[in-house]
Design a protein around this motif. Structure first.
Motif, PDB file in Angstrom:
ATOM      1  N   TRP A  43       0.826  -0.763  -0.012  1.00 15.96           N
ATOM      2  CA  TRP A  43      -0.177   0.190   0.828  1.00 15.96           C
ATOM      3  C   TRP A  43       0.871   1.515   0.088  1.00 15.96           C
ATOM      4  N   ASP A  44       2.170   1.509   0.257  1.00 11.48           N
ATOM      5  CA  ASP A  44       2.801   2.636   0.460  1.00 11.48           C
ATOM      6  C   ASP A  44       4.224   2.168   0.586  1.00 11.48           C
ATOM      7  N   ILE A  45       5.740   2.987  -0.256  1.00 10.70           N
ATOM      8  CA  ILE A  45       5.858   2.790   0.201  1.00 10.70           C
ATOM      9  C   ILE A  45       7.051   4.152  -0.090  1.00 10.70           C
ATOM     10  N   LYS A  46       8.330   4.048   1.480  1.00  7.70           N
ATOM     11  CA  LYS A  46       8.967   5.557   1.179  1.00  7.70           C
ATOM     12  C   LYS A  46      10.240   5.247   1.634  1.00  7.70           C
ATOM     13  N   ILE A  47      10.902   6.446   1.542  1.00  9.14           N
ATOM     14  CA  ILE A  47      12.646   6.531   0.971  1.00  9.14           C
ATOM     15  C   ILE A  47      13.362   7.118   2.024  1.00  9.14           C
ATOM     16  N   TYR A  48      14.013   6.499   3.222  1.00  9.88           N
ATOM     17  CA  TYR A  48      14.718   7.280   4.117  1.00  9.88           C
ATOM     18  C   TYR A  48      15.737   7.010   4.322  1.00  9.88           C
ATOM     19  N   ASN A  49      17.260   8.009   4.146  1.00 11.16           N
ATOM     20  CA  ASN A  49      18.728   7.472   4.641  1.00 11.16           C
ATOM     21  C   ASN A  49      18.919   6.241   4.141  1.00 11.16           C
ATOM     22  N   GLY A  50      18.813   5.811   3.326  1.00 12.09           N
ATOM     23  CA  GLY A  50      19.632   4.604   2.610  1.00 12.09           C
ATOM     24  C   GLY A  50      18.496   3.314   2.896  1.00 12.09           C
ATOM     25  N   GLU A  51      17.865   3.345   3.397  1.00 13.66           N
ATOM     26  CA  GLU A  51      16.618   1.720   3.631  1.00 13.66           C
ATOM     27  C   GLU A  51      15.286   2.570   3.371  1.00 13.66           C
ATOM     28  N   VAL A  52      14.206   1.715   2.955  1.00 11.26           N
ATOM     29  CA  VAL A  52      13.186   1.607   2.299  1.00 11.26           C
ATOM     30  C   VAL A  52      12.226   0.775   3.069  1.00 11.26           C
ATOM     31  N   PHE A  53      11.158   1.908   2.807  1.00  7.98           N
ATOM     32  CA  PHE A  53      10.524   0.956   3.808  1.00  7.98           C
ATOM     33  C   PHE A  53       8.946   1.005   3.404  1.00  7.98           C
ATOM     34  N   THR A  54       8.777  -0.230   3.625  1.00 10.10           N
ATOM     35  CA  THR A  54       7.198  -0.842   2.011  1.00 10.10           C
ATOM     36  C   THR A  54       6.917  -0.625   3.278  1.00 10.10           C
ATOM     37  N   ALA A  55       4.796  -0.624   2.923  1.00  5.88           N
ATOM     38  CA  ALA A  55       3.875  -1.535   3.601  1.00  5.88           C
ATOM     39  C   ALA A  55       2.897  -1.600   3.434  1.00  5.88           C
ATOM     40  N   GLY A  56       2.225  -3.338   4.582  1.00  6.89           N
ATOM     41  CA  GLY A  56       1.168  -3.981   3.460  1.00  6.89           C
ATOM     42  C   GLY A  56       0.543  -3.998   3.653  1.00  6.89           C
ATOM     43  N   ALA A  57      -0.215  -5.092   3.535  1.00  7.62           N
ATOM     44  CA  ALA A  57      -1.893  -5.573   3.506  1.00  7.62           C
ATOM     45  C   ALA A  57      -1.796  -7.251   5.032  1.00  7.62           C
ATOM     46  N   ASP A  58      -0.770  -7.812   4.759  1.00  4.81           N
ATOM     47  CA  ASP A  58      -0.203  -8.169   6.256  1.00  4.81           C
ATOM     48  C   ASP A  58      -0.020  -7.640   7.392  1.00  4.81           C
ATOM     49  N   GLY A  59      -0.776  -6.378   7.406  1.00  7.20           N
ATOM     50  CA  GLY A  59       0.296  -5.902   8.710  1.00  7.20           C
ATOM     51  C   GLY A  59       1.641  -5.454   9.369  1.00  7.20           C
ATOM     52  N   ALA A  60       1.879  -5.864   8.072  1.00  6.02           N
ATOM     53  CA  ALA A  60       3.524  -5.164   8.293  1.00  6.02           C
ATOM     54  C   ALA A  60       4.577  -3.690   7.864  1.00  6.02           C
ATOM     55  N   VAL A  61       5.214  -3.299   8.190  1.00  3.56           N
ATOM     56  CA  VAL A  61       6.186  -2.672   7.603  1.00  3.56           C
ATOM     57  C   VAL A  61       7.608  -3.368   7.386  1.00  3.56           C
ATOM     58  N   ASN A  62       8.409  -4.074   6.152  1.00  4.04           N
ATOM     59  CA  ASN A  62       9.726  -4.254   6.134  1.00  4.04           C
ATOM     60  C   ASN A  62      10.455  -3.379   5.391  1.00  4.04           C
ATOM     61  N   ILE A  63      11.708  -3.194   5.952  1.00  2.00           N
ATOM     62  CA  ILE A  63      12.528  -2.104   6.307  1.00  2.00           C
ATOM     63  C   ILE A  63      13.399  -3.398   5.161  1.00  2.00           C
TER      64      ILE A  63
END
Length: 839
Positions: free
Chosen positions: A33-53
Motif C-alpha cells: 500500500w505504501d513505499i517510502k525511502i529514507y536515509n538509505g532504507e526503503v520502508f514498505t507497508a502491506g496488507a499483511d499488517g507489516a512494515v518491511n525495511i
C-alpha cells in the motif's frame, strides 16, 4: 513458576484481547500500500499488517515490524520514528522507535481506516475514511489542528511550504494554512483525487479517471492516462512516475513528456517511490519490483509466498509443509509421495516420538487415530517442539510451555511486538529466538535464566556442536559466549539468510541464490534454481527446500543426487542458433536459459530471469540477441553474450505465444488477438493486425506472414500491403504450423496432422499421427516431425508414412527445434533440452 489458575486466567485474557497478525519473515504476502525511502532504507507497508525495511538499492530485507492488526495502509518516516496507519478495524496511527522497532505510541483519533500519512519532521498529519484530517505535534503528541472539510474519504496529504494539502474522493483539494490553522482555499474537481504531487512551486493532483491537473499556481489539465492507480514525483531527478491497474509504469519529465513505458507488474500498481535512478514499484499481488533507470535492470524483492514453508526428516521420510496448508510426505528411497490422512491445513509440525501439528487457525493437535486438539492461539504457530514431555508453542508475542499429558499451560514468556520462531536445545539449556532479534535462555525446568537482544533482525536459528552460533536474517553469524553473555560477529554475508542447519559438522545457510557450506574460516557456495527456504538433514543426506516447491537431495559431498517435486518445471519453448552452437529454452519456471551444445549434451551457460509467468516462445536474432515471449504479456530482448536485459516490449495485452524475425523485423502474436510487426533496432511499430482469436504461432514465408489461431483459423498477412485473408481449416485449436516449399503443415487436438497447399489452402494429406493433441510440427529434409502430449515424437514423409518414433519422454513434448548442423532434433521433453539424431 506461576500458579496454574493465574496462568489460565491470563491466558483467557491473552486469547481474547491480543491482536491477530500474519507471520511473514521474508517479504509481504498482500498488497503493497505504501513505499517510502529514507536515509538509505526503503520502508514498505502491506496488507499483511507489516512494515518491511530494506537496504536501498538491493534486495536485502533488514527487518520487519508487525505494526497493525489489519492492513498497514500508510507509512511515514522521521529521523527517530516509523509511523504507520491501519485499515479498519485497526483505525490507529502507531509510532515505533526507528532504532529498536518498539511501539512508542498509539493514537486512535480516527473513526475509520487511515489511508494517508504525512510529516515534515515536526508535525504529523493523518487522514482516512472518516473524512477527517488530524495534525499532531510529534514532540508533544498533542493535537495541533483537526478539520472535517472533506465530504468523502481523504486519500492523500502533502506538506507544502506553509500549507498542508489534502485530496479526497469528493474531488476537493484543500489548502490548510499551518500558520493560521485555518483553511485557506478549496479547489473542487469533478473526479476523485488519489494523489497530490509537488515540484518546485507547482502543485499537481492526480485523479482516479487518469487526469493530472496543475492546481497551483493555476488550474489546468496537463496530462491524461487512463486507469492510473499510483503516482510519485522523484525530486532527486525531477521525473514523474505513474502506474496503472494493468501493472504498466509510465515515466515522464516534469513537462509531462512520456519518456518510457514498461510493463513491470502483472497486477495493479498500488505504490511507487524512488530516489535518483532507482524506482520501487509495489503491486496489489504483494510483489515489489526495483527498476534501475541506468541499466534497465529489474529485480524482484523477496515475497512471503514460498511454496515450501517447513521441512523435517525422519526414518527415510521427508515431511514438507507447504504454504497452501498441504503436507507432502516423500519416501526418500524411491522419491514417491505418500498419502497421509488427517493433514489438510497444516501450518507447523513436530515429528518426535509423538506427532504434533498446528493448523492455519492456530489450533494445535496431537496426531493419532483421532486427532486431539490440545491448544489454541489467536495467531499462527511459528514454533512447535516436543521436548521432555513438554510441548513448546511459539506464536506472536508469546511462548507457551504446555504439559503434553494434561494440555495445561505450565509457563509462558512474552516478547512485545515479535514472534517466537527459532529453537535450540543443547541438553542443558533451551535457546529461543524472536523476529526482533531477542534470545531467551531457559533452564531444563523451563525457568527463564536471561534474555539478550543481539540484533534488530530475526533470529533464523542456532547451530553448531561444541560452539554455539546464532544466525540472523540480515546475514550475520554470532558466536555465543554463554557464561559471559557475549556475542561476537564471526561472519557477515551481504544477503539475507532464510534458513540454517548443521550437517556433517558444517553450518549450512540458505539464501535467495542458493546455499553456503561453512567450515572454520572457509565456505563453499552452491547455486540453486530458486530461493532456499527450508533445510533439513539425516542419514548423510542434506535436503534443500526451494521456494518453487522443489526439494534437492544432496550427498555428503554436496552433489545433487535426487530431486523431489510434485510437478516439474517444464521447458515450453526451444530454439537453436544459426551455427548450431547454442540452444535457448523458455520454461514454466518463468526463466530463459542459454545452453551450449557439447556433443550430445547441453551445458547451461546463462539463466535470464525477469518474466513473471511462463515463457512460451523464444528465438535467436542475429545470434546476438535472444527474444522471449511470455504469459506475463511481455516480450523481452536479451543480450546473448552477457545475459543482460536490453528492452521490454509491452504492446500486447495477452499471452505472447508466437515470435518470428526476418530482415530486421520482429513479429509477435498474442492472446489479445493481435499480430504486431516492429523494427527490431528502433522498436518502431510498422503494422498491427487484428485476428479472429488468440495467435499460437507465426511463420514468415516469402512476403507473407502466416499465423495459427486458437479457433482453428490460419491468417495470411501480406507484409507489404497489409492485406489479410483468413481460412478456417480446423474445428479445433491449431498450436503450431510450419511451411516447406509450397506446403503448410499443422496438427489438431485429435492427433491428426494436415498438409495443405500454401497458395490456395487446399488439403493435400491427412496423417493419423498421434493419440492426443499435436502440439508442435516441424519440416526438415522432406520429413514432417511431430510431437504430442501423448509423450511421443514421430517423423513422417510427405506421403504420410511413419519413418521413426521416439518414446523416451516422461512428459509432453511441447516444442521442437531442428539443428541442421548436426542433422538433429532438439526437444523440450524434460527439464533440460534433449537431442535426437534424425534418421
Amino acid at each position: 513458576m506461576k500458579k496454574l489458575c493465574v496462568i489460565f486466567f491470563l491466558f483467557l485474557i491473552i486469547s481474547n484481547f491480543y491482536a491477530s497478525f500474519s507471520f511473514n519473515f521474508a517479504g509481504h504476502s498482500g498488497a503493497i500500500w505504501d513505499i517510502k525511502i529514507y536515509n538509505g532504507e526503503v520502508f514498505t507497508a502491506g496488507a499483511d499488517g507489516a512494515v518491511n525495511i530494506w537496504k536501498f538499492g538491493s534486495d536485502i530485507l533488514l527487518r520487519t515490524i508487525y505494526s497493525n492488526s489489519s492492513w498497514t495502509r500508510a507509512v511515514e518516516i522521521t529521523n527517530d520514528y516509523i509511523i504507520t496507519g491501519g485499515y479498519k478495524p485497526d483505525n490507529s496511527v502507531k509510532i515505533f522507535s526507528k532504532k529498536e522497532g518498539k511501539l512508542v505510541n498509539t493514537f486512535s483519533d480516527h473513526k475509520g481506516s487511515i489511508f494517508t500519512l504525512a510529516t515534515d519532521g515536526l508535525l504529523l498529519a493523518s487522514g482516512g475514511s472518516d473524512n477527517t484530517v488530524v495534525i499532531r505535534n510529534l514532540s508533544t503528541n498533542g493535537i495541533v489542528a483537526k478539520y472535517h472539510a472533506h465530504s468523502r474519504w481523504v486519500r492523500d496529504l502533502k506538506f507544502y511550504k506553509n500549507y498542508l494539502i489534502s485530496g479526497g474522493d469528493d474531488g476537493k483539494i484543500i489548502f490548510f494554512d499551518l500558520n493560521t490553522l485555518k483553511i485557506d482555499k478549496v479547489i473542487e474537481l469533478s473526479e476523485k483525487v488519489i494523489k497530490i504531487l509537488t515540484v518546485s512551486d507547482v502543485v499537481y493532483a492526480v485523479t482516479a479517471k487518469g487526469f493530472v491537473y496543475e492546481i497551483s499556481p493555476r488550474l489546468k489539465k496537463v496530462y491524461f492516462q487512463e486507469n492510473i492507480t499510483a503516482a510519485f514525483i522523484n525530486s532527486s531527478n525531477r521525473l514523474i512516475y505513474l502506474g496503472d491497474n494493468t501493472g504498466m509504469l509510465y515515466i515522464l519529465s516534469t513537462d509531462f513528456r512520456l519518456l518510457e513505458r514498461l510493463k513491470i507488474l502483472r497486477a495493479s500498481i498500488t505504490s511507487i517511490s524512488g530516489f535518483k535512478e532507482i524506482i520501487y514499484v509495489g503491486g496489489s499481488d504483494g510483489k515489489i519490483k526495483m527498476y534501475n533507470l541506468k541499466t534497465n535492470g529489474i529485480n524482484s524483492l523477496l515475497t512471503g509466498t514460498f511454496q515450501i514453508k517447513r521441512m523435517f526428516y525422519k526414518e527415510n521420510l521427508l515431511y514438507v509443509v507447504m504454504s497452501s496448508g498441504k503436507l507432502i510426505v516423500y519416501n526418500v528411497l524411491n522419491g514417491l509421495i505418500l498419502k497421509r490422512a488427517g493433514f489438510d491445513e497444516v501450518s507447523n509440525l513436530d515429528i518426535s516420538d509423538s506427532v504434533f501439528y498446528s493448523d492455519i487457525n492456530g489450533r494445535v493437535y496431537k496426531f493419532g487415530d483421532r486427532n486431539i486438539e490440545i491448544f489454541q492461539t489467536e495467531n499462527e504457530v511459528t514454533l512447535l517442539k516436543s521436548v521432555k514431555g513438554k510441548l513448546i508453542v511459539g506464536t506472536y508475542k508469546y511462548l507457551f510451555i504446555i504439559n503434553e499429558e494434561s494440555s495445561e499451560i505450565e509457563n509462558y514468556f512474552e516478547s512485545e511486538g515479535s514472534w517466537f520462531n527459532s529453537f535450540y536445545y543443547n541438553g542443558k539449556y533451551f535457546f529461543f529466538g524472536t523476529t526482533a532479534g531477542e534470545i531467551f535462555v531457559l533452564s531444563e525446568n523451563f525457568d527463564l535464566i536471561w534474555t539478550e537482544k543481539i540484533s534488530n533482525s530475526l533470529i533464523v536459528g542456532f547451530t553448531g556442536y561444541n560452539e554455539l552460533f546464532v544466525i540472523t536474517f540480515e546475514g550475520k553469524i554470532f558466536e555465543m559466549n554463554f557464561s559471559q553473555r557475549l556475542f561476537k560477529i564471526t561472519k557477515s554475508f551481504d544477503e539475507n539468510v532464510l534458513c540454517e542447519t548443521f550437517f556433517d559438522g558444517k553450518i549450512v545457510l540458505g539464501t535467495k541464490r542458493g546455499f553456503y557450506i561453512l567450515e572454520n574460516e572457509t565456505y563453499k557456495f552452491i547455486k540453486t534454481e530458486a530461493m532456499v527456504v527450508a533445510l533439513s538433514h539425516g542419514d548423510k543426506k542434506l535436503f534443500v527446500g526451494l521456494a518453487n516447491g522443489t526439494v534437492g537431495v544432496y550427498d555428503i559431498n554436496y552433489n545433487l543426487s535426487q530431486i523431489l517435486r510434485e510437478g516439474e518445471n517444464k521447458i515450453l519453448a526451444v530454439d537453436v542458433s544459426s551455427k548450431g552452437e547454442y540452444v535457448v529454452t523458455g520454461g514454466a519456471d518463468n526463466k530463459v536459459k542459454l545452453w551450449r551444445i557439447e556433443g550430445n549434451k547441453f551445458k547451461l551457460e546463462k539463466t535470464m530471469a525477469g518474466h513473471d509467468d511462463w515463457v512460451r516462445s523464444v528465438i535467436f536474432v542475429k545470434d546476438k540477441y535472444i527474444v522471449s515471449g511470455s504469459a506475463d504479456n511481455t516480450i523481452k530482448i536479451w543480450d546473448k553474450n552477457s545475459g543482460r536485459l536490453v528492452k521490454t516490449l509491452s504492446e500486447h495485452n495477452g499471452y505472447v505465444w508466437a515470435l518470428a524475425h526476418k530482415n530486421g523485423i520482429l513479429y509477435s502474436g498474442g492472446w489479445d488477438n493481435k499480430i504486431i510487426a516492429r523494427n527490431f533496432e528502433s522498436g518502431q511499430i510498422l503494422f498491427e493486425v487484428k485476428t479472429n482469436s488468440a495467435v499460437t504461432d507465426i511463420v514468415i514465408w516469402k512476403n507473407f506472414l502466416f499465423a495459427s489461431e486458437v479457433n482453428g483459423d490460419i491468417a495470411r498477412v501480406n507484409i507489404t500491403t497489409g492485406e489479410v485473408s483468413v481460412s478456417n481449416v480446423s474445428s479445433s485449436t491449431i498450436w503450431d504450423i510450419d511451411i516447406y516449399k509450397n506446403f503448410i503443415v499443422f496438427g489438431d487436438e485429435k492427433g491428426k496432422v494436415f498438409v495443405y497447399s500454401v497458395n490456395d489452402f487446399k488439403r493435400i494429406l491427412v496423417i493419423n499421427a498421434h493419440k492426443a493433441t499435436v502440439f508442435t510440427v516441424k519440416i526438415f529434409q522432406n520429413g514432417i516431425i511431430t510431437a504430442s502430449v501423448d509423450n511421443t515424437l514421430k517423423i513422417f514423409n510427405f506421403e504420410g508414412k511413419l519413418i521413426k518414433t521416439y518414446k523416451r519422454f516422461t512428459q509432453a513434448v511441447l516444442s521442437i527445434a531442428v539443428d541442421p548442423e548436426r542433422n538433429a532434433i532438439i526437444t523440450s521433453g524434460g527439464l533440460t533440452p534433449t537431442l535426437f539424431q534424425l534418421p
